[in-house]
Design a protein around this motif. Sequence first.
Motif, PDB file in Angstrom:
ATOM      1  N   ARG A 175       0.159   3.880  -2.853  1.00 24.84           N
ATOM      2  CA  ARG A 175      -0.458   5.067  -2.441  1.00 24.84           C
ATOM      3  C   ARG A 175      -0.053   6.462  -3.522  1.00 24.84           C
ATOM      4  N   GLN A 176       1.267   6.093  -3.546  1.00 27.29           N
ATOM      5  CA  GLN A 176       1.986   7.335  -4.136  1.00 27.29           C
ATOM      6  C   GLN A 176       1.734   7.373  -5.818  1.00 27.29           C
ATOM      7  N   TYR A 177       0.833   6.472  -6.342  1.00 29.27           N
ATOM      8  CA  TYR A 177       0.210   6.748  -7.477  1.00 29.27           C
ATOM      9  C   TYR A 177      -0.936   7.131  -7.498  1.00 29.27           C
ATOM     10  N   ASP A 178      -1.118   8.170  -8.509  1.00 23.58           N
ATOM     11  CA  ASP A 178      -2.679   8.779  -8.600  1.00 23.58           C
ATOM     12  C   ASP A 178      -3.339   7.672  -9.108  1.00 23.58           C
ATOM     13  N   HIS A 179      -4.313   7.006  -8.401  1.00 24.26           N
ATOM     14  CA  HIS A 179      -5.060   6.085  -9.092  1.00 24.26           C
ATOM     15  C   HIS A 179      -6.660   6.552  -9.359  1.00 24.26           C
ATOM     16  N   GLU A 180      -6.776   7.848  -9.291  1.00 19.66           N
ATOM     17  CA  GLU A 180      -8.124   8.230  -9.757  1.00 19.66           C
ATOM     18  C   GLU A 180      -8.313   9.586 -10.344  1.00 19.66           C
ATOM     19  N   THR A 210       7.481   3.481   4.466  1.00 20.76           N
ATOM     20  CA  THR A 210       7.564   4.689   5.091  1.00 20.76           C
ATOM     21  C   THR A 210       8.175   4.555   6.407  1.00 20.76           C
ATOM     22  N   GLY A 245     -11.987  -5.790   6.028  1.00 19.64           N
ATOM     23  CA  GLY A 245     -13.378  -5.413   6.674  1.00 19.64           C
ATOM     24  C   GLY A 245     -12.980  -5.013   8.177  1.00 19.64           C
ATOM     25  N   VAL A 265     -12.723  -0.729   5.098  1.00 19.11           N
ATOM     26  CA  VAL A 265     -13.224   0.070   5.970  1.00 19.11           C
ATOM     27  C   VAL A 265     -11.905   1.241   5.982  1.00 19.11           C
ATOM     28  N   LYS A 274     -10.716   0.823  -6.495  1.00 24.49           N
ATOM     29  CA  LYS A 274      -9.591   1.464  -6.523  1.00 24.49           C
ATOM     30  C   LYS A 274      -8.438   0.192  -5.889  1.00 24.49           C
ATOM     31  N   GLU A 294       0.757  -1.278   0.004  1.00 23.22           N
ATOM     32  CA  GLU A 294       0.040  -0.025   0.193  1.00 23.22           C
ATOM     33  C   GLU A 294       0.883   1.314  -0.200  1.00 23.22           C
ATOM     34  N   ARG A 344      -9.608   1.275   3.912  1.00 22.24           N
ATOM     35  CA  ARG A 344      -9.216   1.542   2.424  1.00 22.24           C
ATOM     36  C   ARG A 344      -7.741   0.902   2.279  1.00 22.24           C
ATOM     37  N   ASP A 392     -13.306  -7.012   0.764  1.00 19.81           N
ATOM     38  CA  ASP A 392     -13.396  -6.647   2.145  1.00 19.81           C
ATOM     39  C   ASP A 392     -14.902  -7.242   2.824  1.00 19.81           C
TER      40      ASP A 392
END
Lengths: 277, 794
Positions: free
Chosen positions: B448-453, B790, B701, B466, B461, B444, B468, B614
């Motif tokens: 998350r560092q890729y723009d997926h939307e 991170t 979930g 819950v 996505k 993840e 994400r 989930d």
Amino acid sequence: MYMPKVAVLFGFGINCDHETAAVFEMVGGKATRVHLNSFISGDDKLSNYDILAVPGGFSFGDHLGSGRLMGNRMRFSLREELSNFIQNGKPIIGICNGFQVLVKTGLLPGPDGNEPDFIQRASLTLNDTGRYEDRWVTLEFNQHSNCIWTRGMTTIDCPVRHGEGKYVMPNKESLRQLSDNNQIAVRYIDPDNIDANRDEVLPFPKSPNGSMMNIAGISDQTGLVFGLMPHPEAIYAQWLHPDYTRGTIPNVESEIEWEGQGLQIFRNAVEYVISKN
Amino acid sequence: MKAIQSHYRNESIQQSRRAAGIVENQPTDVELECLAQTWSEHCKHKIFASKIHHKDLETGEESVVDSIFKTHIMKPTHDMQKEVDWLLSVFHDNSGVIAWDDEWSVCMKAETHNSPSALDPYGGAMTGIVGVNRDILGTGLGARPIANTDVFCFGPPDWKGHIPENLFHPSRVLRGVHSGVRVGGNESGIPTINGAIIFDERYLGKPLVYCGTVGLMPRRLPDGRESHIKTPSAGDVVYMVGGRVGYDGIHGATFSSLELTDESPSSAVQIGDPITQKKMLDMLLEARDMGLITCITDNGAGGLSSSIGEMAEYTNGCKIDLAKVPLKQSGLSPWEILVSESQERMTVAVKPEDVDRFEKLANLHEVEATAVAEFTSTGMFHVEYNDDTVAYLPIEFLHDGVPQLQLESEWNPPEHTMFKAPQDSNHNNILIDLLARPNIASKETWVRQYDHEVIAQTAVKPFVGVERDGPADAGVIAPIHGNPRGLVVSNGIAPRYSDIDAGAMAAAAIDEAVRNAVCVGVDVDKIAGLDNFCWPDPIQSEKTPDGKFKLAQLVRANRELERICRAYRLPCVSGKDSMKNDYGKGVDKISIPPTLLFSLFGDHPDVRNTATSDFKNSGDKIYLVGESLEELGASEVSFMLREKASTNGIGGSVPSLDNPEKLFQSYRALSSLINSGIVKTAHDCSEGGLGVTLAEMCIGGRIGANVDIDGTGNCSLWSRLWGESLGRIVVAVSPQHESTFLNGMSGSTVTYLGNVEDSQLLNIIDGYEEIISVDVSTMVNSWQRTLDMTGGGV
């Protein structure tokens, strides 16, 4: 019914132009994607439009800082046109990179009064995490704001997608003034801790970037110019919400059966223009 | 070489060369470089086109395969093309195009950028992604890229062993590739909606970087032309649009057709600038809609030599003036200008009467567009530099002159020590350890560092649930704003099964891609695939003494590909092969495991009816679709326990697909239940088997489950719990929809497993025996920690 004409800027790495144009069309606007150079060359005129949108993206690759080059180009080539636009009471929105551009042109937060002076007073800088991220946040709108874009809005969920979204100002005084003027139109909040002090920076990821006073977006003193880092256009439909399959997303009252929480922002501007005409 | 010699010895060829004023009996440097690029493995796919004498020592079979590509990939697709009306353009263009509805068509292409990414992870990967974006822009008369997928294969991120000369530590490769794809995708405004990262020691020698892009175009342009058909004619002016030509990227196609060594040149890697490309993309899509484009293709491998050369086949000729080509730096000789692979360039043909409008548009967008050639019908690939003719090659010779290779393949099944399940295992610990395996652990923080939307279309996505942070099986987008009609994009990859049988590896990749798409409710009657083969060199030679075996692996993989694709009525519309994924020579040689990435795109009737992995609500009923078999060979648990020295081998039966036709019926049934809104939760079983699948569903979930795996297959507990048998999907359905679900699935193998529980515990029993009881937060922690960039250990 009059259909307000919306200029949606594109070119030079702007990349949310298609969806930004689409959401204005959904709420009764007539949106045109206009290359910035068409305004500069005079092939098209900003004054032909009722609303200006500066969408998200990576204008000029964010070289020399996000929104810097685009901001300069607008500040030096469209100064008069932008100034007249606002003084004629026409709304402007900048989303994500567009917000960075408006801050760097000096249109946001802007001076006292309604005459833009194109002086930069704030900045959007590297997220506290040091990295670009795409994640969903919850936003709360200021009920005392005069911003025409956020009328009647309370809270929405939408994504942020940026690496430089931390709103900063040079001193506490200017920040307090912004707050006192109710120019802080929208902030990040923690929906699970609704009583938290709004001015105290929320921990990551509730605040995705460490913005001062959790600022997600601001308006100028006229309430016409509005900019925000998160992407309300990205929740124009309910099916775009990450909780959609869980059946737990907030209901939206609308004639559009599938309307998502973000669309109202764009409708507000369109209706504002219609009400004036 | 012989084909080239006889060409230049031909009397009539010499005569025509004399007339053109070019050296008559030998190639010029420009011609040699041009042939080297055009005939390289990278561009001509000589192995897939070869005639193979195949021997199977296991069965005694001897046979001849006259072109794997034509036999096992093209033929099945063309057969399917007769049965459906939506396959618009397959194989011959830069990507395969299918009709999505009456108004829109979609296309997809996946590419590899392995060699460049090994030498320069950031630059190589970035040019990988922006390069495949250009394939989409170069499809038909130009499609708009709307979604990216990335699948990477690397060495172990925590590798402590030797790093081959001239290569980087896998952790550095991972970081570089990730940044390159992040910058390339994000700055281009194209969402990354699906992908995977796979780890294996052998990818130390060459990482695999697969970049895929989906494109969208109107079926007809405003001027009435069908967008998937190029319409060039002799006399059209050929423009080079976008970036300039420089020293970067010279010999990219030829170097990537060789094994890597400590002498591989990093100057062969191009340097990308996504913003230059984005400006070009905006401009060219406007030009398309204005009707200004008659033909368009990208400048990738082989540069202008390939792009103009390929387009010149349409009109049977072209005349290029290299002196007109704008350069990044002066001093390039003509052959360098012709073959340089400098990025961000498209080659576009425009009618002479439209050149003014085309140039004006380029001006508006501040995009450089230079007329460098024209199409002719002379039959010649004619290249000038100012007034000198520097190349003069018949188009036919250039494209069809390459002789067919004759190759030998020989299958002898590899021997492995059998996997033996250790006695007295603590399955709680196995689950926790499996969740932390790099191949299973959450990616993840990277994703998350890729723009997926961006484009405001992504309904499912990459992470769901819950918080994400649960895994998604496939990406789902609704690209027409205001319309819930959707597209599904998924991937399947299972390289480790090649250790036992590359045929099973291919079948597993295809089944996984299909199952992932089924889990979100794809319309199984409109799915199309991309086959992307990455292989170690399969040509028997001194440096490849096991070439016959590696070629036999390729034959088996392609036979399975045909069998499964026919069963799933899944046409391959485009593909790619990268056949030299080795490092070094002799005993130090590292060869990748034969790897097929199978990418799928398909129709989704309404993104409001989709499912995610989930678990949703306490009381939901959990079912297993499909059944477990005794198939622990090359499973993730076998590799893990061998590394821990808890077992000696990974051998045994590898997952296979004995009756894909029957499975496909259950996929169809499940997909239509998802489409009707009955099923909201589905997740496929892959690495780590049912145990890991259930854990991931609890994680997504943030909720517990009680499950009994008794009756899920006529095989050992280990196979039912950790085995990776194909065709299996775990589904959860609310009690009020349970009977509709069961009716809908009649005829399929469906087993009741248990319930989602309002607890924070995953409990698994086998009949009366307690097997697993782990709390959700422990699973979350284990799953997320390994690859947390991170602050984790990567």
